[in-house]
Design a protein around this motif. Structure first.
Motif, PDB file in Angstrom:
ATOM      1  N   UNK A   1       6.462   6.289 -23.070  1.00  0.00           N
ATOM      2  CA  UNK A   1       6.953   5.478 -21.953  1.00  0.00           C
ATOM      3  C   UNK A   1       6.104   4.211 -21.812  1.00  0.00           C
ATOM      4  N   UNK A   2       4.778   4.378 -21.851  1.00  0.00           N
ATOM      5  CA  UNK A   2       3.892   3.219 -21.717  1.00  0.00           C
ATOM      6  C   UNK A   2       4.207   2.197 -22.816  1.00  0.00           C
ATOM      7  N   UNK A   3       4.371   2.683 -24.050  1.00  0.00           N
ATOM      8  CA  UNK A   3       4.678   1.783 -25.170  1.00  0.00           C
ATOM      9  C   UNK A   3       6.027   1.099 -24.973  1.00  0.00           C
ATOM     10  N   UNK A   4       7.017   1.872 -24.537  1.00  0.00           N
ATOM     11  CA  UNK A   4       8.348   1.299 -24.348  1.00  0.00           C
ATOM     12  C   UNK A   4       8.314   0.213 -23.274  1.00  0.00           C
ATOM     13  N   UNK A   5       7.487   0.428 -22.229  1.00  0.00           N
ATOM     14  CA  UNK A   5       7.387  -0.552 -21.149  1.00  0.00           C
ATOM     15  C   UNK A   5       6.408  -1.681 -21.473  1.00  0.00           C
ATOM     16  N   UNK A   6       5.639  -1.495 -22.559  1.00  0.00           N
ATOM     17  CA  UNK A   6       4.675  -2.526 -22.945  1.00  0.00           C
ATOM     18  C   UNK A   6       3.503  -2.639 -21.992  1.00  0.00           C
ATOM     19  N   UNK A   7       3.135  -1.520 -21.394  1.00  0.00           N
ATOM     20  CA  UNK A   7       1.974  -1.514 -20.478  1.00  0.00           C
ATOM     21  C   UNK A   7       1.070  -0.337 -20.844  1.00  0.00           C
ATOM     22  N   UNK A   8      -0.190  -0.341 -20.363  1.00  0.00           N
ATOM     23  CA  UNK A   8      -1.102   0.747 -20.766  1.00  0.00           C
ATOM     24  C   UNK A   8      -0.686   2.121 -20.232  1.00  0.00           C
ATOM     25  N   UNK A   9      -1.190   3.148 -20.905  1.00  0.00           N
ATOM     26  CA  UNK A   9      -0.967   4.523 -20.460  1.00  0.00           C
ATOM     27  C   UNK A   9      -1.936   4.856 -19.324  1.00  0.00           C
ATOM     28  N   UNK A  10      -1.564   5.803 -18.480  1.00  0.00           N
ATOM     29  CA  UNK A  10      -2.418   6.305 -17.392  1.00  0.00           C
ATOM     30  C   UNK A  10      -2.798   5.226 -16.380  1.00  0.00           C
ATOM     31  N   UNK A  11      -1.848   4.388 -16.055  1.00  0.00           N
ATOM     32  CA  UNK A  11      -2.075   3.419 -14.977  1.00  0.00           C
ATOM     33  C   UNK A  11      -0.991   3.591 -13.907  1.00  0.00           C
ATOM     34  N   UNK A  12      -1.278   3.018 -12.728  1.00  0.00           N
ATOM     35  CA  UNK A  12      -0.295   2.907 -11.662  1.00  0.00           C
ATOM     36  C   UNK A  12       0.394   1.565 -11.855  1.00  0.00           C
ATOM     37  N   UNK A  13       1.720   1.587 -11.909  1.00  0.00           N
ATOM     38  CA  UNK A  13       2.414   0.336 -12.254  1.00  0.00           C
ATOM     39  C   UNK A  13       3.604   0.054 -11.350  1.00  0.00           C
ATOM     40  N   UNK A  14       3.741  -1.230 -10.998  1.00  0.00           N
ATOM     41  CA  UNK A  14       5.000  -1.761 -10.461  1.00  0.00           C
ATOM     42  C   UNK A  14       5.468  -2.759 -11.509  1.00  0.00           C
ATOM     43  N   UNK A  15       6.562  -2.434 -12.184  1.00  0.00           N
ATOM     44  CA  UNK A  15       7.055  -3.376 -13.192  1.00  0.00           C
ATOM     45  C   UNK A  15       8.516  -3.713 -12.912  1.00  0.00           C
ATOM     46  N   UNK A  16       8.777  -5.010 -12.815  1.00  0.00           N
ATOM     47  CA  UNK A  16      10.120  -5.488 -12.498  1.00  0.00           C
ATOM     48  C   UNK A  16      10.843  -5.941 -13.756  1.00  0.00           C
ATOM     49  N   UNK A  17      12.084  -5.480 -13.928  1.00  0.00           N
ATOM     50  CA  UNK A  17      12.956  -5.986 -14.993  1.00  0.00           C
ATOM     51  C   UNK A  17      14.070  -6.768 -14.317  1.00  0.00           C
ATOM     52  N   UNK A  18      14.074  -8.090 -14.536  1.00  0.00           N
ATOM     53  CA  UNK A  18      15.053  -8.935 -13.831  1.00  0.00           C
ATOM     54  C   UNK A  18      16.266  -9.239 -14.703  1.00  0.00           C
TER      55      UNK A  18
ATOM     56  N   UNK B   1       0.830  -1.208   0.000  1.00  0.00           N
ATOM     57  CA  UNK B   1       0.000   0.000   0.000  1.00  0.00           C
ATOM     58  C   UNK B   1       0.861   1.254   0.000  1.00  0.00           C
ATOM     59  N   UNK B   2       2.003   1.212   0.689  1.00  0.00           N
ATOM     60  CA  UNK B   2       2.885   2.397   0.678  1.00  0.00           C
ATOM     61  C   UNK B   2       3.467   2.613  -0.723  1.00  0.00           C
ATOM     62  N   UNK B   3       3.686   1.517  -1.455  1.00  0.00           N
ATOM     63  CA  UNK B   3       4.153   1.656  -2.846  1.00  0.00           C
ATOM     64  C   UNK B   3       3.055   2.262  -3.719  1.00  0.00           C
ATOM     65  N   UNK B   4       1.830   1.790  -3.510  1.00  0.00           N
ATOM     66  CA  UNK B   4       0.713   2.331  -4.308  1.00  0.00           C
ATOM     67  C   UNK B   4       0.569   3.838  -4.070  1.00  0.00           C
ATOM     68  N   UNK B   5       0.636   4.235  -2.808  1.00  0.00           N
ATOM     69  CA  UNK B   5       0.504   5.670  -2.502  1.00  0.00           C
ATOM     70  C   UNK B   5       1.654   6.463  -3.129  1.00  0.00           C
ATOM     71  N   UNK B   6       2.856   5.901  -3.071  1.00  0.00           N
ATOM     72  CA  UNK B   6       4.017   6.599  -3.645  1.00  0.00           C
ATOM     73  C   UNK B   6       3.895   6.701  -5.171  1.00  0.00           C
TER      74      UNK B   6
END
Lengths: 296, 296
Positions: free
Chosen positions: A279-296, A106-111
């Protein structure tokens, strides 16, 4: 797999939009405004190339604008206002975090929601008060992309984590996030990295000090220079050593994504609001969302 | 009182946005796209001046883009699609006009709503189909600024009126407007003026012919050149004579406002959707409204 965030055509007028925005924040002098616009266009006509990283082009054009304006911090007032608005939301953030089954998440979501506060770009806020207006609604939205459980796996084995901050305002929520990180993983060494100089609305060492980050992190570093995101040619030996051996890099915001996308550092967890299509396209995720995306 | 529409800072990135938009309509060749962007920025860095008319700067940058692209009509497909969408709405427009207490005024309202269809600018439509989606709602909005009764006073005494068209799509509704004008004032000579060459999504003589304007107007002229709005240095002797003696000039859309604001011609009735702040501010009326505004 490396996703390099090259400049797009859309970045060109977005950048010019932001240059004009900061010029108007800085001065009412029409001649000076005109000089900045002409110089910024001139520099873009020289250095624009689809093979260049968006962050490094943006850094050079902002540098020219700041120098021409003779102003080392056009966003100063807006940054203070953003911090004040965010501070007024802290009791709400604390309530959400304390009442959550997963306080760290939840602290990540708020941040991440704090990352909506960003000025002079289409997907950002028009004024600092906007965060207050949309905060509740955006918490309900939750994460549009959620790698939290993967991040948690890495955190459980991590002995050193580094967190790169982004804007003022959200920095206030980042402190809650850092506190929750240390609460969940007290034996993990936590390094905080803020910008080395004022650039757009990003947080600097002054903000980190003002908000008492020394209470919640083990070390505070800066990027060591004026740059959108990070200029890896200019970082200190200490930060380079941290990046080389750290178990997880957490990056707030789009500028850090732009800069890190040019590097091989990993694993990186990006915590951000996708405020623009490139940025959304480069990350392959939708625009205008809250995201946690991990690149391993 | 003359309100000259000088270029604003906002116009700079809006113009660049549109240049990038038409470049992407015209070619997929990244090198060519890059060349156009660099050249457009270079020209802006040279000719941008807050003392210049927005339309004349825009004309020069579009000309450079078209020449660099080697494309004399990047908006061709979009224009055809716009005309087709507008044609599909004609039965609805006719019904509204025929059932109205004031058919001429209703035909003006519909022609103004058609002016929403405009591409590559923030306040315009994203795709031709958008007009269909918002048409009904926007008719209900009605006029946010309404000088119709003042315009009517002038029409009643007029023996010659000239109408400057703007975009494709709305041109289809302009024909209904012209027909209603002639129906209400059959003894008034009506001149239609379209653009002299394809520029952005504006209507040309081909559109006027395709839609049979000869059935509803007494004369069809063009602006005689490639220009955003009108370049008064390039108009024909006939058009100059018309402008010197005509009883009322009716101008559709923002580009005609930009161009005519530099001149002393009057009276002018502007029929437009205020799609951007610089134009709305210059006209002293709200943004995003349907407006009939008379300058006497």
């Amino acid at each position: 797999m490396v996703f390099i965030m090259k400049i797009t055509t859309e970045c060109v007028y977005c950048l010019l939009n932001r240059i004009i925005y900061e010029t108007e924040l800085s001065t009412k002098d029409v001649e000076l405004r005109t000089e900045v616009i002409k110089k910024a266009c001139g520099m873009l006509s020289e250095i624009y190339s689809p093979d260049e990283c968006s962050a490094s082009i943006a850094t050079r054009v902002h540098k020219l604008a700041y120098e021409t304006l003779g102003d080392n911090d056009p966003y100063k007032e807006l940054k203070d206002e953003s911090n004040n608005i965010a501070k007024s939301l802290v009791p709400l953030v604390e309530e959400l975090v304390n009442n959550s089954d997963n306080p760290l998440k939840m602290s990540m979501i708020c941040a991440i929601i704090g990352n909506m506060m960003d000025f002079g770009i289409a997907g950002g806020s028009s004024h600092p008060g906007m965060l207050k207006e949309v905060f509740g609604k955006t918490v309900k939205e939750g994460l549009g992309y959620d790698d939290f459980s993967k991040v948690e796996v890495l955190l459980k084995k991590a002995s050193h984590v580094v967190l790169f901050t982004d804007n003022c305002g959200e920095i206030v929520f980042d402190k809650v996030l850092c506190r929750e990180l240390k609460k969940a993983y007290p034996n993990c060494f936590l390094t905080l990295v803020v910008r080395g100089a004022p650039i757009i609305s990003d947080a600097t060492i002054e903000d980190a000090r003002a908000f008492g980050f020394d209470e919640v992190v083990d070390e505070i570093l800066t990027t060591n220079c004026f740059a959108i995101g990070v200029d890896f040619n200019s970082i200190s030996d200490r930060l380079r050593a941290v990046l080389d051996k750290v178990d997880l890099i957490i990056c707030k915001g789009m500028a850090n994504y732009e800069a890190f996308s040019e590097t091989d550092y990993k694993p990186i967890a990006y915590l951000l609001r996708t405020k623009c299509a490139p940025i959304a396209n480069s990350m392959g995720i939708p625009q205008d969302i809250n995201a946690i995306k991990l690149y391993e």
